[in-house]
Design a protein around this motif. Structure first.
Motif, PDB file in Angstrom:
ATOM      1  N   PHE A 191       1.353  42.311   3.272  1.00 21.18           N
ATOM      2  CA  PHE A 191       0.925  43.693   3.048  1.00 21.18           C
ATOM      3  C   PHE A 191       1.732  44.369   1.937  1.00 21.18           C
ATOM      4  N   ALA A 192       2.877  43.810   1.583  1.00 25.10           N
ATOM      5  CA  ALA A 192       3.757  44.445   0.600  1.00 25.10           C
ATOM      6  C   ALA A 192       3.444  44.049  -0.837  1.00 25.10           C
TER       7      ALA A 192
ATOM      8  N   GLU B 191      -2.314  46.468  -8.210  1.00 25.20           N
ATOM      9  CA  GLU B 191      -1.863  47.851  -8.373  1.00 25.20           C
ATOM     10  C   GLU B 191      -1.769  48.222  -9.851  1.00 25.20           C
ATOM     11  N   GLN B 192      -1.295  47.298 -10.679  1.00 28.12           N
ATOM     12  CA  GLN B 192      -1.210  47.555 -12.114  1.00 28.12           C
ATOM     13  C   GLN B 192      -2.604  47.679 -12.722  1.00 28.12           C
TER      14      GLN B 192
ATOM     15  N   LEU C 237      -4.926  51.787  -2.139  1.00 25.93           N
ATOM     16  CA  LEU C 237      -4.909  52.391  -3.475  1.00 25.93           C
ATOM     17  C   LEU C 237      -6.101  53.325  -3.705  1.00 25.93           C
ATOM     18  N   SER C 238      -6.928  53.508  -2.671  1.00 24.54           N
ATOM     19  CA  SER C 238      -8.086  54.405  -2.702  1.00 24.54           C
ATOM     20  C   SER C 238      -9.146  53.983  -3.706  1.00 24.54           C
ATOM     21  N   VAL C 239      -9.252  52.682  -3.956  1.00 30.68           N
ATOM     22  CA  VAL C 239     -10.306  52.164  -4.831  1.00 30.68           C
ATOM     23  C   VAL C 239     -11.615  52.055  -4.073  1.00 30.68           C
ATOM     24  N   THR C 240     -11.534  51.697  -2.806  1.00 26.91           N
ATOM     25  CA  THR C 240     -12.715  51.563  -1.953  1.00 26.91           C
ATOM     26  C   THR C 240     -12.326  51.860  -0.520  1.00 26.91           C
TER      27      THR C 240
ATOM     28  N   PRO D 296       5.483  55.485 -10.324  1.00 25.82           N
ATOM     29  CA  PRO D 296       5.833  54.988  -8.988  1.00 25.82           C
ATOM     30  C   PRO D 296       4.876  53.864  -8.575  1.00 25.82           C
ATOM     31  N   ARG D 297       5.189  53.182  -7.494  1.00 18.33           N
ATOM     32  CA  ARG D 297       4.323  52.098  -7.031  1.00 18.33           C
ATOM     33  C   ARG D 297       4.449  51.942  -5.524  1.00 18.33           C
TER      34      ARG D 297
END
Length: 223
Positions: A27-28, A34-35, A165-168, A218-219
Motif C-alpha cells: 500500500f505504500a 503518483e508521479q 490519488l483521486s484519479v478514480t 509533497p507525496r
C-alpha cells in the motif's frame, strides 16, 4: 523439495500471501503512478487504464513475471535463486524501484516463513517476485496460477493508489480491473513459459516517472 497440494489449498495460500493484509507494505508504493498523476499523464479512468495496461505488458511487471517463473523452477536451488535475486536487483531502473522490490521481498519472506522450515526460503534481500516464485515452487503451487495472482495483485495495488490519488473511484477501479483480466491471464500464460532470454521492456514513461518521483514533494507514496 517441492510438494504438490490441492487446487483449493493452493488458492487459499495465494490469497493469503497476496492479500492486502499480508505484511508486505504494498500500500505504500505506487511504482511511479503518483508521479504520472502529478505530471498530468494520468488524469482520469481512461488514462489510468492505458497507463496500467501499458506498464503491465511492456514495463517492469513483465520482467518481474519472468523472474517469478524462473524462481519457481529453481525453488529448491538456493544458488540459482541467489543469481536471480541479483539479476532482479540489477534490473531496477531507480533507487525507489529497488527499495520497493527488496523491502517488499524481505517483508514477504518474513511472513511466509510461517509456512516453511528453517532455511528453506532465500535471504531477506531477495526481490519480491523472486521471493514469491521460490515460495510458490517450494509449496507446489502451479506456476501459472502464482503468476496470475501476482500480476493481478500488481494491478489492484495500482488501482488502490489511483483511488487514494483521486484519479478514480471504486466503481471505476472495478471496471478497469475487469477490463484488464484477459491481459493478466494472457501475460501469466506467456510468462510461465518464459526464461531470462525473454527479459526486456519499453515502458520508458513509467521508468522516467519512477526516477523523477524520488524528488516529488509533497507525496503520499514511497515510489
Amino acid at each position: 523439495m517441492a510438494t504438490a497440494m490441492t487446487d483449493t489449498t493452493a488458492l487459499i495460500r495465494l490469497m493469503s500471501w497476496l492479500s492486502p493484509v499480508f505484511p508486505t507494505g504494498g500500500f505504500a508504493y505506487s511504482a511511479g503512478l503518483e508521479q504520472a498523476v502529478a505530471d498530468g499523464a494520468v488524469t482520469n479512468a481512461a488514462s489510468l487504464h492505458g497507463w496500467i495496461a501499458t506498464t503491465l505488458v511492456h514495463g517492469a511487471p513483465w520482467n518481474d513475471a519472468v523472474l517469478l517463473a524462473e524462481a519457481h523452477r529453481a525453488s529448491d536451488n538456493l544458488d540459482d535463486i541467489a543469481d536471480l535475486a541479483e539479476l532482479g536487483r540489477a534490473l531496477c531502473v531507480s533507487a525507489e524501484r529497488r527499495r520497493e522490490t527488496v523491502d517488499q521481498g524481505a517483508a514477504f519472506l518474513d511472513a511466509a516463513a510461517h509456512w516453511f522450515g528453517p532455511g528453506a526460503l532465500p535471504p531477506r534481500e531477495t526481490p519480491l517476485p523472486v521471493a514469491i516464485g521460490a515460495a510458490a515452487g517450494l509449496a507446489g503451487i502451479d506456476a501459472e496460477a502464482a503468476l496470475a495472482a501476482f500480476l493481478n495483485t500488481l494491478v489492484t495495488n495500482q488501482l488502490q493508489c489511483a483511488i487514494r490519488l483521486s484519479v478514480t473511484g471504486q466503481t471505476g477501479a472495478a471496471q478497469i480491473l475487469a477490463a484488464l483480466e484477459p491481459s493478466v491471464a494472457d501475460m501469466a500464460r506467456r510468462a510461465a513459459a518464459a526464461t531470462t532470454d525473454d527479459l526486456g521492456g519499453s515502458a520508458f514513461g513509467a521508468d522516467i516517472a519512477s526516477m523523477t518521483h524520488e524528488t516529488l514533494q509533497p507525496r503520499l507514496f514511497l515510489s
